[in-house]
Design a protein around this motif. Structure first.
Motif, PDB file in Angstrom:
ATOM      1  N   UNK A 117       0.811  -1.218   0.000  1.00  0.00           N
ATOM      2  CA  UNK A 117       0.000   0.000   0.000  1.00  0.00           C
ATOM      3  C   UNK A 117       0.846   1.271   0.000  1.00  0.00           C
ATOM      4  N   UNK A 118       2.125   1.167   0.411  1.00  0.00           N
ATOM      5  CA  UNK A 118       2.995   2.346   0.335  1.00  0.00           C
ATOM      6  C   UNK A 118       3.772   2.398  -0.975  1.00  0.00           C
ATOM      7  N   UNK A 119       3.371   1.518  -1.950  1.00  0.00           N
ATOM      8  CA  UNK A 119       3.939   1.580  -3.291  1.00  0.00           C
ATOM      9  C   UNK A 119       5.203   0.772  -3.501  1.00  0.00           C
ATOM     10  N   UNK A 120       5.632  -0.010  -2.520  1.00  0.00           N
ATOM     11  CA  UNK A 120       6.846  -0.805  -2.649  1.00  0.00           C
ATOM     12  C   UNK A 120       6.572  -2.102  -3.423  1.00  0.00           C
ATOM     13  N   UNK A 121       7.511  -2.439  -4.309  1.00  0.00           N
ATOM     14  CA  UNK A 121       7.421  -3.705  -5.047  1.00  0.00           C
ATOM     15  C   UNK A 121       8.257  -4.752  -4.341  1.00  0.00           C
ATOM     16  N   UNK A 122       7.643  -5.860  -3.982  1.00  0.00           N
ATOM     17  CA  UNK A 122       8.338  -6.953  -3.305  1.00  0.00           C
ATOM     18  C   UNK A 122       8.163  -8.228  -4.133  1.00  0.00           C
ATOM     19  N   UNK A 123       9.294  -8.811  -4.523  1.00  0.00           N
ATOM     20  CA  UNK A 123       9.228 -10.044  -5.307  1.00  0.00           C
ATOM     21  C   UNK A 123       8.752 -11.197  -4.417  1.00  0.00           C
ATOM     22  N   UNK A 124       8.034 -12.130  -5.035  1.00  0.00           N
ATOM     23  CA  UNK A 124       7.536 -13.299  -4.324  1.00  0.00           C
ATOM     24  C   UNK A 124       8.380 -14.508  -4.693  1.00  0.00           C
ATOM     25  N   UNK A 125       8.878 -15.188  -3.708  1.00  0.00           N
ATOM     26  CA  UNK A 125       9.567 -16.454  -3.955  1.00  0.00           C
ATOM     27  C   UNK A 125       8.554 -17.585  -3.853  1.00  0.00           C
ATOM     28  N   UNK A 126       8.826 -18.652  -4.584  1.00  0.00           N
ATOM     29  CA  UNK A 126       7.904 -19.785  -4.621  1.00  0.00           C
ATOM     30  C   UNK A 126       8.594 -21.009  -4.048  1.00  0.00           C
ATOM     31  N   UNK A 127       7.986 -21.679  -3.065  1.00  0.00           N
ATOM     32  CA  UNK A 127       8.595 -22.894  -2.509  1.00  0.00           C
ATOM     33  C   UNK A 127       8.892 -23.913  -3.607  1.00  0.00           C
ATOM     34  N   UNK A 128       9.972 -24.665  -3.423  1.00  0.00           N
ATOM     35  CA  UNK A 128      10.390 -25.631  -4.444  1.00  0.00           C
ATOM     36  C   UNK A 128       9.309 -26.650  -4.739  1.00  0.00           C
ATOM     37  N   UNK A 129       8.473 -26.952  -3.757  1.00  0.00           N
ATOM     38  CA  UNK A 129       7.412 -27.954  -3.955  1.00  0.00           C
ATOM     39  C   UNK A 129       6.388 -27.488  -4.969  1.00  0.00           C
ATOM     40  N   UNK A 130       6.313 -26.163  -5.196  1.00  0.00           N
ATOM     41  CA  UNK A 130       5.321 -25.623  -6.114  1.00  0.00           C
ATOM     42  C   UNK A 130       5.875 -25.409  -7.519  1.00  0.00           C
ATOM     43  N   UNK A 131       7.174 -25.571  -7.706  1.00  0.00           N
ATOM     44  CA  UNK A 131       7.783 -25.204  -8.975  1.00  0.00           C
ATOM     45  C   UNK A 131       7.397 -26.139 -10.115  1.00  0.00           C
ATOM     46  N   UNK A 132       6.914 -27.327  -9.786  1.00  0.00           N
ATOM     47  CA  UNK A 132       6.467 -28.249 -10.836  1.00  0.00           C
ATOM     48  C   UNK A 132       5.059 -27.918 -11.316  1.00  0.00           C
ATOM     49  N   UNK A 133       4.415 -26.956 -10.686  1.00  0.00           N
ATOM     50  CA  UNK A 133       3.072 -26.574 -11.106  1.00  0.00           C
ATOM     51  C   UNK A 133       2.089 -26.622  -9.952  1.00  0.00           C
ATOM     52  N   UNK A 134       1.062 -25.791 -10.054  1.00  0.00           N
ATOM     53  CA  UNK A 134       0.042 -25.716  -9.012  1.00  0.00           C
ATOM     54  C   UNK A 134      -1.124 -26.594  -9.414  1.00  0.00           C
ATOM     55  N   UNK A 135      -1.294 -27.706  -8.728  1.00  0.00           N
ATOM     56  CA  UNK A 135      -2.311 -28.683  -9.111  1.00  0.00           C
ATOM     57  C   UNK A 135      -3.679 -28.317  -8.545  1.00  0.00           C
ATOM     58  N   UNK A 136      -4.699 -28.504  -9.379  1.00  0.00           N
ATOM     59  CA  UNK A 136      -6.085 -28.281  -8.981  1.00  0.00           C
ATOM     60  C   UNK A 136      -6.870 -29.549  -9.306  1.00  0.00           C
ATOM     61  N   UNK A 137      -7.549 -30.098  -8.320  1.00  0.00           N
ATOM     62  CA  UNK A 137      -8.345 -31.302  -8.523  1.00  0.00           C
ATOM     63  C   UNK A 137      -9.672 -30.937  -9.201  1.00  0.00           C
ATOM     64  N   UNK A 138     -10.024 -31.659 -10.267  1.00  0.00           N
ATOM     65  CA  UNK A 138     -11.260 -31.391 -11.010  1.00  0.00           C
ATOM     66  C   UNK A 138     -12.220 -32.590 -10.907  1.00  0.00           C
ATOM     67  N   UNK A 139     -11.825 -33.733 -11.502  1.00  0.00           N
ATOM     68  CA  UNK A 139     -12.586 -34.981 -11.469  1.00  0.00           C
ATOM     69  C   UNK A 139     -14.032 -34.788 -11.945  1.00  0.00           C
ATOM     70  N   UNK A 140     -14.148 -34.324 -13.189  1.00  0.00           N
ATOM     71  CA  UNK A 140     -15.447 -34.162 -13.839  1.00  0.00           C
ATOM     72  C   UNK A 140     -15.404 -34.773 -15.223  1.00  0.00           C
ATOM     73  N   UNK A 141     -16.551 -35.301 -15.654  1.00  0.00           N
ATOM     74  CA  UNK A 141     -16.660 -35.872 -16.997  1.00  0.00           C
ATOM     75  C   UNK A 141     -17.062 -34.790 -17.988  1.00  0.00           C
ATOM     76  N   UNK A 142     -16.403 -34.799 -19.160  1.00  0.00           N
ATOM     77  CA  UNK A 142     -16.683 -33.836 -20.216  1.00  0.00           C
ATOM     78  C   UNK A 142     -17.361 -34.543 -21.382  1.00  0.00           C
ATOM     79  N   UNK A 143     -18.490 -34.010 -21.824  1.00  0.00           N
ATOM     80  CA  UNK A 143     -19.224 -34.548 -22.969  1.00  0.00           C
ATOM     81  C   UNK A 143     -18.733 -33.863 -24.238  1.00  0.00           C
ATOM     82  N   UNK A 144     -18.497 -34.650 -25.275  1.00  0.00           N
ATOM     83  CA  UNK A 144     -18.035 -34.098 -26.543  1.00  0.00           C
ATOM     84  C   UNK A 144     -19.004 -33.074 -27.107  1.00  0.00           C
TER      85      UNK A 144
END
Length: 265
Positions: A117-144
């Motif tokens: 809020x005071x205008x400072x830019x702070x870089x975000x580091x990402x834990x190594x466990x997340x570097x392979x991608x952020x997984x989201x569970x879906x488990x739904x059937x898709x109809x053509x």
């Protein structure tokens, strides 16, 4: 919107309409589904901006253990806090095989940061466990042939964590499925004789919702709203009579319409 009265005039032009009406309704493949992925967030009173660098989206189909990159992804650096109060942004508009969508994952780049809020830019580091991608569970059937809209809530308030008293921030993404719904249904059928090209209008109440044309007798309406319709069939040859059928379309399902047999005048 076209009215029923307009259809009477349009019938005389059926042979011309056919040249342009063989649109995506007929091109839709029963083996493919459309997937639209959108991103949204809730407000965060402690931080002014949260920028997340999304490079790629991958999906896991069926029982496969492999990940497939989606086409139609819009990579970029997104400000999550601009996606509040019902706003969202389109991350992907893809075509994927019909069947079971098990998981998806977001692949992040390194350009993740916050603006305080005071205008400072702070870089975000990402834990190594997340570097392979952020997984989201879906488990739904898709109809053509059906378009599915998936809205992901990337919770900025829970995803940005201050690292002790260091003044540094860590990105520990918290993502959940906000909604996953089919946008319409499919209706398909056959018109005989298949040598006679016909234009078909899907009418709901006083309005024409969609139109298509036969291809060797086959036709299909893809991703039209659920409800009760009158399908009006206009043969290109004026030696045949028009026809009408009542059709009920269900959300996310395929309706097969009884064969229409054109009658000579």
């Amino acid at each position: 919107m076209k009215t029923k009265q307009f259809l009477v005039l349009a019938a005389g032009f059926a042979s011309l309409i056919f040249m342009t009406a063989c649109n995506e309704n007929n091109d839709a493949s029963p083996e493919q589904a459309k997937l639209e992925i959108r991103l949204t967030d809730a407000p965060n009173s402690n931080i002014k901006e949260v920028w997340v660098d999304i490079k790629e989206i991958q999906v896991n189909i069926g029982d496969s253990t492999s990940w497939t990159p989606l086409t139609g992804v819009h990579p970029g650096v997104y400000n999550l806090l601009s996606l509040t109060d019902g706003r969202d942004t389109l991350l992907a508009d893809a075509t994927i095989p019909a069947g079971r969508l098990s998981q998806l994952r977001l692949i992040l780049g390194e350009d993740n940061y916050i603006i305080t809020h005071d205008g400072q830019k702070e870089m975000l580091t990402t834990p190594s466990a997340q570097q392979s991608g952020l997984k989201v569970q879906i488990h739904n059937d898709l109809t053509g042939g059906v378009l599915y809209r998936l809205v992901l809530d990337f919770d900025a308030a829970k995803s940005v964590v201050e690292a002790g008293n260091s003044g540094k921030y860590i990105l520990k993404p918290v993502i959940r499925v906000l909604s996953f719904v089919p946008s319409g249904g499919i209706a398909k059928g056959f018109v005989a004789p298949d040598s006679v090209m016909s234009t078909i209008y899907a009418i709901k109440g006083p309005d024409t919702i969609s139109s298509t044309a036969t291809n060797n007798g086959n036709y299909q309406f893809r991703d039209i709203p659920a409800g009760n319709y009158e399908f009006h069939y206009y043969p290109a040859h004026d030696s045949f009579q028009t026809a009408t059928k009542n059709v009920s379309v269900e959300l996310g399902k395929i309706t097969t319409v009884d064969t229409v047999f054109l009658q000579h005048k």
